[in-house]
Write a protein that holds these residues in place. Structure first.
Motif, PDB file in Angstrom:
ATOM      1  N   ALA A 911      23.851  44.769 116.935  1.00 36.74           N
ATOM      2  CA  ALA A 911      24.560  43.848 117.964  1.00 36.74           C
ATOM      3  C   ALA A 911      25.321  44.818 119.187  1.00 36.74           C
ATOM      4  O   ALA A 911      25.616  44.582 120.192  1.00 36.74           O
ATOM      5  N   LYS A 912      25.782  45.839 118.501  1.00 32.10           N
ATOM      6  CA  LYS A 912      26.463  46.806 119.538  1.00 32.10           C
ATOM      7  C   LYS A 912      25.622  47.420 120.617  1.00 32.10           C
ATOM      8  O   LYS A 912      25.936  47.870 121.445  1.00 32.10           O
ATOM      9  N   VAL A 913      24.241  47.558 119.919  1.00 33.55           N
ATOM     10  CA  VAL A 913      23.150  48.153 120.838  1.00 33.55           C
ATOM     11  C   VAL A 913      22.535  46.999 121.965  1.00 33.55           C
ATOM     12  O   VAL A 913      22.443  47.088 122.883  1.00 33.55           O
ATOM     13  N   GLU A 914      22.197  45.977 121.422  1.00 32.71           N
ATOM     14  CA  GLU A 914      21.203  44.948 121.820  1.00 32.71           C
ATOM     15  C   GLU A 914      22.043  43.617 121.509  1.00 32.71           C
ATOM     16  O   GLU A 914      21.498  42.958 120.785  1.00 32.71           O
ATOM     17  N   PRO A 915      23.064  43.266 122.293  1.00 30.11           N
ATOM     18  CA  PRO A 915      23.850  41.939 121.687  1.00 30.11           C
ATOM     19  C   PRO A 915      22.824  40.595 122.245  1.00 30.11           C
ATOM     20  O   PRO A 915      22.468  40.626 123.318  1.00 30.11           O
ATOM     21  N   ASN A 916      23.099  39.542 121.282  1.00 32.77           N
ATOM     22  CA  ASN A 916      22.679  38.508 121.660  1.00 32.77           C
ATOM     23  C   ASN A 916      23.754  37.475 121.106  1.00 32.77           C
ATOM     24  O   ASN A 916      23.730  36.985 119.959  1.00 32.77           O
ATOM     25  N   ILE A 917      24.589  37.313 122.014  1.00 32.62           N
ATOM     26  CA  ILE A 917      25.853  36.408 121.484  1.00 32.62           C
ATOM     27  C   ILE A 917      25.508  35.202 120.891  1.00 32.62           C
ATOM     28  O   ILE A 917      26.272  34.597 119.953  1.00 32.62           O
ATOM     29  N   ASP A 918      24.560  34.346 121.261  1.00 34.49           N
ATOM     30  CA  ASP A 918      24.021  33.116 120.861  1.00 34.49           C
ATOM     31  C   ASP A 918      23.851  33.106 119.415  1.00 34.49           C
ATOM     32  O   ASP A 918      24.322  32.567 118.293  1.00 34.49           O
ATOM     33  N   GLY A 979      17.376  54.951 107.289  1.00 31.60           N
ATOM     34  CA  GLY A 979      17.737  55.515 106.155  1.00 31.60           C
ATOM     35  C   GLY A 979      17.358  56.811 105.787  1.00 31.60           C
ATOM     36  O   GLY A 979      17.946  58.052 105.465  1.00 31.60           O
ATOM     37  N   ALA A 980      16.081  57.111 106.283  1.00 35.30           N
ATOM     38  CA  ALA A 980      15.387  58.537 105.830  1.00 35.30           C
ATOM     39  C   ALA A 980      16.104  59.445 106.798  1.00 35.30           C
ATOM     40  O   ALA A 980      16.097  60.812 106.155  1.00 35.30           O
ATOM     41  N   ILE A 981      16.507  59.189 107.975  1.00 39.83           N
ATOM     42  CA  ILE A 981      16.892  60.094 108.816  1.00 39.83           C
ATOM     43  C   ILE A 981      18.321  60.417 108.385  1.00 39.83           C
ATOM     44  O   ILE A 981      18.634  61.702 108.402  1.00 39.83           O
ATOM     45  N   ARG A 982      18.990  59.572 108.143  1.00 40.97           N
ATOM     46  CA  ARG A 982      20.384  59.722 107.581  1.00 40.97           C
ATOM     47  C   ARG A 982      20.468  60.565 106.372  1.00 40.97           C
ATOM     48  O   ARG A 982      21.270  61.534 106.329  1.00 40.97           O
ATOM     49  N   THR A 983      19.601  60.300 105.529  1.00 44.49           N
ATOM     50  CA  THR A 983      19.528  61.045 104.048  1.00 44.49           C
ATOM     51  C   THR A 983      19.030  62.789 104.546  1.00 44.49           C
ATOM     52  O   THR A 983      19.492  63.496 103.958  1.00 44.49           O
ATOM     53  N   LEU A 984      18.156  62.868 105.383  1.00 44.22           N
ATOM     54  CA  LEU A 984      17.755  64.109 105.788  1.00 44.22           C
ATOM     55  C   LEU A 984      18.946  64.775 106.431  1.00 44.22           C
ATOM     56  O   LEU A 984      19.301  65.970 106.022  1.00 44.22           O
ATOM     57  N   ARG A 985      19.609  64.359 107.456  1.00 44.93           N
ATOM     58  CA  ARG A 985      20.810  64.849 107.709  1.00 44.93           C
ATOM     59  C   ARG A 985      21.909  65.187 106.891  1.00 44.93           C
ATOM     60  O   ARG A 985      22.516  66.279 106.845  1.00 44.93           O
ATOM     61  N   ASP A 994      26.892  64.924 115.260  1.00 43.55           N
ATOM     62  CA  ASP A 994      26.049  65.452 116.041  1.00 43.55           C
ATOM     63  C   ASP A 994      24.488  64.884 116.178  1.00 43.55           C
ATOM     64  O   ASP A 994      24.105  64.206 115.367  1.00 43.55           O
ATOM     65  N   LYS A 995      24.472  64.729 117.535  1.00 46.00           N
ATOM     66  CA  LYS A 995      23.009  64.027 118.009  1.00 46.00           C
ATOM     67  C   LYS A 995      22.092  64.793 117.704  1.00 46.00           C
ATOM     68  O   LYS A 995      22.107  66.122 118.132  1.00 46.00           O
ATOM     69  N   ILE A 996      20.922  64.244 117.345  1.00 41.20           N
ATOM     70  CA  ILE A 996      19.645  65.286 116.992  1.00 41.20           C
ATOM     71  C   ILE A 996      18.343  64.507 117.477  1.00 41.20           C
ATOM     72  O   ILE A 996      18.616  63.127 117.689  1.00 41.20           O
ATOM     73  N   ASP A1012      15.395  52.170 120.630  1.00 43.43           N
ATOM     74  CA  ASP A1012      16.674  52.286 121.078  1.00 43.43           C
ATOM     75  C   ASP A1012      17.628  52.008 119.873  1.00 43.43           C
ATOM     76  O   ASP A1012      18.516  52.506 119.774  1.00 43.43           O
ATOM     77  N   LEU A1013      17.410  50.815 119.187  1.00 44.16           N
ATOM     78  CA  LEU A1013      18.002  50.693 118.046  1.00 44.16           C
ATOM     79  C   LEU A1013      17.986  51.748 116.971  1.00 44.16           C
ATOM     80  O   LEU A1013      19.186  52.259 116.345  1.00 44.16           O
ATOM     81  N   VAL A1014      16.940  52.332 116.608  1.00 44.97           N
ATOM     82  CA  VAL A1014      16.722  53.594 115.625  1.00 44.97           C
ATOM     83  C   VAL A1014      17.524  54.659 116.393  1.00 44.97           C
ATOM     84  O   VAL A1014      18.460  55.244 115.503  1.00 44.97           O
ATOM     85  N   LYS A1015      17.568  54.683 117.485  1.00 47.84           N
ATOM     86  CA  LYS A1015      18.278  55.799 118.090  1.00 47.84           C
ATOM     87  C   LYS A1015      19.936  55.782 118.083  1.00 47.84           C
ATOM     88  O   LYS A1015      20.396  56.793 117.516  1.00 47.84           O
ATOM     89  N   ALA A1016      20.293  54.621 118.125  1.00 47.42           N
ATOM     90  CA  ALA A1016      21.806  54.396 118.055  1.00 47.42           C
ATOM     91  C   ALA A1016      22.014  54.477 116.260  1.00 47.42           C
ATOM     92  O   ALA A1016      23.148  55.027 115.933  1.00 47.42           O
ATOM     93  N   LEU A1017      21.353  53.698 115.495  1.00 45.37           N
ATOM     94  CA  LEU A1017      21.705  53.690 114.168  1.00 45.37           C
ATOM     95  C   LEU A1017      21.440  54.850 113.544  1.00 45.37           C
ATOM     96  O   LEU A1017      22.464  55.226 112.667  1.00 45.37           O
ATOM     97  N   ALA A1018      20.682  55.788 114.122  1.00 46.47           N
ATOM     98  CA  ALA A1018      20.717  57.168 113.356  1.00 46.47           C
ATOM     99  C   ALA A1018      21.325  57.868 114.182  1.00 46.47           C
ATOM    100  O   ALA A1018      21.124  59.243 113.516  1.00 46.47           O
ATOM    101  N   ASN A1019      21.992  57.749 115.118  1.00 43.78           N
ATOM    102  CA  ASN A1019      22.574  58.779 116.129  1.00 43.78           C
ATOM    103  C   ASN A1019      21.856  59.818 116.539  1.00 43.78           C
ATOM    104  O   ASN A1019      22.013  60.977 116.325  1.00 43.78           O
ATOM    105  N   LEU A1020      20.887  59.425 117.193  1.00 42.86           N
ATOM    106  CA  LEU A1020      19.756  60.360 117.605  1.00 42.86           C
ATOM    107  C   LEU A1020      20.021  60.555 119.150  1.00 42.86           C
ATOM    108  O   LEU A1020      20.389  59.758 119.788  1.00 42.86           O
ATOM    109  N   SER A1021      19.523  62.064 119.485  1.00 46.67           N
ATOM    110  CA  SER A1021      19.777  62.429 121.044  1.00 46.67           C
ATOM    111  C   SER A1021      18.789  61.728 121.736  1.00 46.67           C
ATOM    112  O   SER A1021      18.508  61.410 122.808  1.00 46.67           O
TER     113      SER A1021
END
Length: 1110
Positions: A911-918, A979-985, A994-996, A1012-1021
RNA sequence: GCGCGCAUAGCUCAGUUGGUUAGAGCGUCACAUUGACAUUGUGAAGGUCCGUGGUUCGAAUCCACGUGCGCGCACCA
């Protein structure tokens, strides 16, 4: 909103708001299906412990859940007078040793009542702190008047059906408590005591209680065993069982006075049955006594010397044996005149625990002292022929006073569980059979009562099947006194439904119609004159009090008379409409009843009626308090002929009450609020001194609290008539330790008195232990006070800790750490709410508008929205089915993981990336409702913060059908990728900040849209999602759900190669395993096709993944 | 003595009618810390499912025996 949830700011206010809302009161006129739980009443003088807390949590969860499911829910609270326990506490509280130190029984009762009253609020307030949704307007007490009424009524009914008898029986006598105890109240202790072998004529008998071997007795041998008579070197003859004589090692060990080297001459060998009939006199420590040989197979040939004597008055086993032999032809009635039957039951110990005269030299000694002394005497007399000092056995102790329990013969009251009687529904039956049928079912019928967990059925039957008559009398004062009176001839009188006549004088003092016309005239001169006349008339009477209403005229009259006589005036407005002539001769309670009936006839039933009755009751209490001062004179006017005429003419009050009860306008509780059983006012009658076992009144609890014995009481009709199978209430939830004490007896009385079993489900929770599964005890110091925990962490966490991770019947391990964990969860929920609040707030002002969200439109839902709505639907359904199955632990666990692991960890992050308040608001609202039964406070608080001031419990329990399996599958892939990206990191020890850059090789639209969601959650550049995503030069590769993922990460080439190799090995092993399974023909043939297909699909995916790695 | 229950990760426990790679909480280790969350996040490590045998294509799960622990009952004179 505060940053952290502070339960201390919320809980008290919230509970108060619930109470003041009136919503806690169950409506007996409602059309909703009822759901009833009788609260097991805690000891009124007790403190709340974790067992109570567990009980309250479980029942409250069921109550709230059922209410949100649309039931008319009644969870009925109360307290227990806990007879023996409370009596002991009161005695101790006053610094005394026994109740005899009070001047009188009445004085003791006053003090005990005061103590109980004083303690009452404490336990009640503690129950409230758990958040219990109890209907306090119906609070009951096992020792209040309605319950006394019920107790007396069922006693009378049982007595008249022949199911209550008084008789001499062997009972467990607590010397310390000076009272009888039921078998279930005994506590057994393992002790080591010397075992004596004593010479008795030529026989040798064994005993741990030499002090009881002081009287005439049958001597019992085994009929089928051989007995050896031998002579020792001193020329003494002995008889022992041959088995013992032949086992020389045991023989000399047992009879340690014998010399193993000496020679023994066997005189003869005789079969036990041939010894029968031998009479002899022999020396005991107390002198010469008579013995008579009989044979019985109770003798265990492997034990002891093969012979014993009995103490039928002081041992349950001996008593049963004697009872059996008393009737046996083998005993020849009185043993051939040698030993009269009374000798079988000689009393050797008195009720103070001292030896009686038959004990000769030790008469008057305590049992303990007598045991020592008699042992010495036996030794001196040369009668002690063996002693085993390592003998272990169990002795009964009083569960309350922990003192010695002596079996004694004493007159007691019993409920005859095996006596046949005719029941309205079950025909010719016994109480025992009815109890069995409850759980086993009647012939061709399913059982009416289900026990959870089921394995307790076995325990229940084992107990019921061996059930003996229930001794219901107790020699204590604090309890329901047995409603039986004796005359001089010791005939029994049951209480009648009539009362003491005490108000026998009165005169009308005014115009009785004035009030009807709405006129409250001042007193006329005539009236004043009349009042003066009354003084003269009453002077010769022993007048104690003047009673009047509140009208000016009556008050003035009453004052004149009272002044003239020098007595007090009591004002009871509710009695204003009486004519003194009509109340004359009636009992206080009858007056009350009639007043209530009359009020009801005129004004109907409603809240006003309850107020009326309550005020009337208070007035009558005042009257009762002063009635001993003398006769009561009513100064009232206006009569109620229609009702009273019946009373006067017919003289049968039950008749009028029958008429009353058929009138639907008439209230519940009118009759029931006052006892109808009172001591007959005849001077020569003496009430039984004993009181009833505390479980007697408890056994009536599910229906005595609902108006029984008034079968027409609206509460009984509404709430003792559950929707499941028409039995009484719905769920009886309690600890398994009182399954027999209480649950079984409720079943017994319920069926007997109401023709229904009192509940359809018995839920037995386990014992609360510390976090290592050890029993909590004061001595170990591992006890936890629930109130302390509530203070520190809040009620919601305590509730969660008690219900999650525990299954019925198993122990409930709990400790501060567990509670702390759930405190964190509660705070998490608070912060999730706070986050949603911030999201919906106006960015300028920070304010948001409160409103209850509705289901969001299906348009414009992102994958994440669809996923959370689908998961919410599934979880709601799962929680519902778990709660329906009384599996609260699973329900709690599901909520916990959904809220924390899915809603907070994924949906709020998304929701921080793509909020839908309803959607956000809606899902939160549903979560709060879903969680409310388990965590009533935090959910109510959050509900108020964001949505509405209304009570969240008034909402419906969530039930959605927004399942979307495709969205769930797709979102799960997103989760796996992140999860897989986080594990690798993490494996590469990369700073999470650090953004990658990364790439996913796929063409699937939903993954592209989620980039966009994956980018945000996995902290990707940077993230490229494409069928031909370019592999960065230095990239780690991994496979998720058959997708290749590249992560641009600085790495060591060798280590990366090794990692890939490891992945490949794992995949190869998996493939080998799957192939092996599929190549086994018996697997492909016999396993379900669906499973085989799944295996095939897995194999294909694994092979594809392996290929991508190569 | 008889009966019942339990035995799964360091601890406390889940584990549906037998079916993928046995789960949770706490604890442990590593990294992060101006964040809705001082109560946080991410990741990881950690298991001969008490032992032996059996049934089955397949056993933590069903059966038998054994071991250990807990509880209940008991005609132990």
């Amino acid at each position: 909103m505060e940053k952290a949830y502070n339960h201390l700011n919320s809980e008290a206010d919230i509970y108060k708001a619930w109470e003041e809302s009136g919503a806690m009161r169950a409506d007996e006129t409602s059309n909703k299906p009822p759901f009833t739980i009788p609260l097991p009443p805690p000891n009124v003088t007790g403190e709340l412990h974790l067992g109570h807390a567990a009980m309250l949590a479980i029942q409250d969860i069921l109550t709230r859940y059922k209410k949100m499911q649309g039931h008319e829910v009644l969870w009925l609270p109360g307290t227990d007078h806990a007879a023996i326990a409370t009596e002991n506490v009161v005695i101790k509280h006053h610094g005394k040793q026994s109740r005899e130190e009070w001047p009188s029984r009445e004085d003791f009762m006053v003090d005990a009542k005061a103590f109980a009253d004083e303690k009452h609020d404490n336990i009640v307030n503690q129950m409230k702190r758990m958040g219990s949704w109890l209907d306090w307007s119906r609070e009951a007490y096992t020792f209040d008047e309605p319950r006394n009424f019920a107790v007396n009524r069922i006693f009378k009914d049982l007595y008249q059906d022949g199911l209550i008898e008084r008789g001499y029986r062997l009972i467990n006598w607590s010397v310390g408590a000076q009272s009888v105890l039921s078998d279930d109240e005994l506590e057994w202790d393992e002790v080591k005591e010397p075992f004596f072998y004593i010479k008795c004529g030529k026989f040798i008998m064994g005993t741990v209680r030499p002090e009881t071997k002081c009287a005439n007795s049958p001597l019992i041998v085994h009929p089928d065993e051989d007995y050896v008579e031998f002579e020792n070197s001193a020329g003494e003859n002995f008889i022992v069982i041959k088995r013992l004589y032949d086992d020389k090692e045991k023989f000399f060990k047992t009879l340690n006075f014998l010399d193993a080297d000496a020679d023994y001459k066997v005189l003869k060998t005789t079969k036990g049955s041939d010894l029968v009939g031998e009479k002899f006199s022999a020396e005991t420590y107390a002198g010469m006594r008579d013995f008579y040989v009989i044979a019985d197979t109770v003798i265990d040939p492997e034990k002891g010397s093969g012979a014993m004597t009995i103490s039928a008055s002081h041992s349950a086993d001996d008593y049963n044996l004697a009872k059996r032999w008393e009737k046996s032809p083998l005993s020849k009635g009185d043993l051939g005149g040698f030993m009269p039957p009374k000798d079988w039951f000689i009393q050797k110990i008195d009720f103070a625990g001292n030896m009686t005269e038959v004990a000769g030299p030790v008469a008057g000694f305590s049992v303990k002292k007598a045991r020592n002394v008699s042992g010495k005497l036996l030794e001196e007399k040369g009668l002690l022929v063996g002693k085993d000092i390592n003998y272990e056995h169990r002795v009964p102790l009083c569960y309350r006073s922990s003192c010695v329990v002596e079996p004694m013969i004493s007159p007691q009251w019993f409920i005859m569980v095996e006596k046949e009687y005719t029941h309205a529904l079950d025909g010719k039956t016994t109480l025992k059979r009815q109890m069995q049928a409850a759980v086993r079912g009647f012939e061709n019928e399913d059982p009416a009562v289900q026990i959870i967990p089921e394995r307790f059925n076995k325990e229940y039957f084992r107990w019921i099947d061996n059930l003996q008559d229930w001794c219901i009398s107790r020699q204590i004062w604090w309890g329901h006194r047995i409603p039986v009176w004796y005359d001089e001839q010791q005939n029994i009188h049951l209480a009648e439904e009539q009362e003491i006549i005490f108000a026998r004088h009165g005169e009308s003092v005014g115009n009785r119609d004035s009030k009807v016309q709405g006129v409250d005239d001042p007193l006329t001169d005539k009236g004043r004159a009349h009042a003066q006349e009354m003084i003269e008339v009453l002077k010769s009477e022993n007048v104690g009090v003047i009673v009047t209403g509140t009208s000016a005229r009556n008050t003035e009259t009453a004052d004149i008379i009272a002044n003239g006589l020098g007595v007090k005036v009591v004002h009871i407005e509710e009695l204003s409409s009486y004519d003194t002539k009509d109340v004359a001769g009636m009992s206080i309670d009858d007056i009350g009843r009639v007043a209530a009936i009359k009020y009801c006839k005129e004004n109907g039933k409603g809240e006003d009626f309850d107020v009326f009755v309550e005020r009337l009751r208070i007035g009558l209490e005042k009257l009762k308090a002063v009635r001993s001062k003398g006769k009561i004179v009513f100064v009232t006017n206006r009569s109620i002929y229609s009702v009273l005429q019946v009373l006067r003419d017919g003289g049968d009050t039950s008749d009028i009450f029958e008429k009353r009860s058929k009138n639907s306008h008439l209230p519940h509780g009118v009759i029931d609020r006052w006892p109808i059983f009172q001591a007959p006012d005849l001077p020569n009658l003496r009430q039984d001194e004993d009181t009833l076992d505390t479980w007697f009144s408890s056994a009536l609890w599910p229906f005595s609290t609902l108006g029984w014995p008034n079968n027409e009481a609206p509460d009984l009709q509404k709430f003792y008539n559950n929707a499941v199978n028409g039995q009484g209430t719905d769920v009886l939830e309690t600890g398994w330790d009182i399954l027999f004490f209480w649950v079984a007896r409720m079943i017994m009385f319920g069926r007997y008195a109401t023709n229904k079993f009192p509940f359809h489900t018995v839920y037995l929770h386990g014992m609360v232990t510390d976090e290592h599964g050890k029993k909590m005890s004061k001595s170990k110091g591992n006890g936890i006070n629930p109130i302390d925990m509530i203070e520190e962490y809040g009620a919601d966490p305590v509730r969660l800790a008690l219900v999650i991770g525990s299954t019925p019947g198993q122990k409930i391990p709990i400790g501060p750490n567990k509670i702390k964990g759930y405190r964190n969860f509660v705070n998490k929920m608070w912060n999730a709410t706070r986050f949603v609040g911030l999201q919906s707030a106006d960015s300028e002002t920070g304010a948001y508008e409160r409103s209850v969200p509705t289901q969001p439109s299906a348009d414009n839902l992102s994958l994440t929205d669809q996923w959370i709505l689908s998961r919410l639907s599934t979880v709601c359904a799962e929680v519902k089915s778990s709660l329906e199955a009384y599996d609260i632990s699973t329900a709690g666990d599901k909520i916990y993981h959904f809220v924390w692991g899915e809603f907070c960890d994924w949906y709020l992050e998304a929701a921080k990336v793509e909020p839908n308040i309803d959607v956000l608001r809606y899902v939160l609202a549903e979560i709060l409702k879903l969680t409310h039964p388990l965590c009533p406070f935090i959910t109510q608080q959050c509900w108020q913060e964001l949505f509405s001031d209304s009570l969240i419990i008034e909402e419906s329990f969530p039930s959605l059908s927004l399942e979307n399996p495709e969205a769930v599958k797709q979102f799960t892939t997103v989760q796996n990728i992140v999860g897989a990206i986080r594990t690798l990191r993490a494996e590469k020890n990369l700073n999470p900040k650090d953004k990658i850059a990364a790439g996913i090789k796929t063409d699937e639209a939903h993954l592209k849209s989620a980039s966009d969601l994956v980018k945000a959650l996995a902290n990707l550049s940077d993230l490229e999602v494409a069928a031909q995503a370019i592999t960065p030069e230095h990239s780690a590769t991994t496979i998720v759900d058959n997708l290749e993922i590249f992560v641009d990460i600085p790495f060591d080439a060798d280590a990366e190669a090794a990692r890939i190799e490891k992945l490949k090995t794992e995949l190869s092993q998996k493939i080998a395993g799957l192939k092996g399974r599929l190549s086994n023909p018996s697997y492909t043939e016999k396993a379900p096709p669906k499973l085989v297909a799944e295996t095939q699909a897995q194999l294909e995916q694994a092979e594809s993944e392996l290929q991508k790695l190569s």
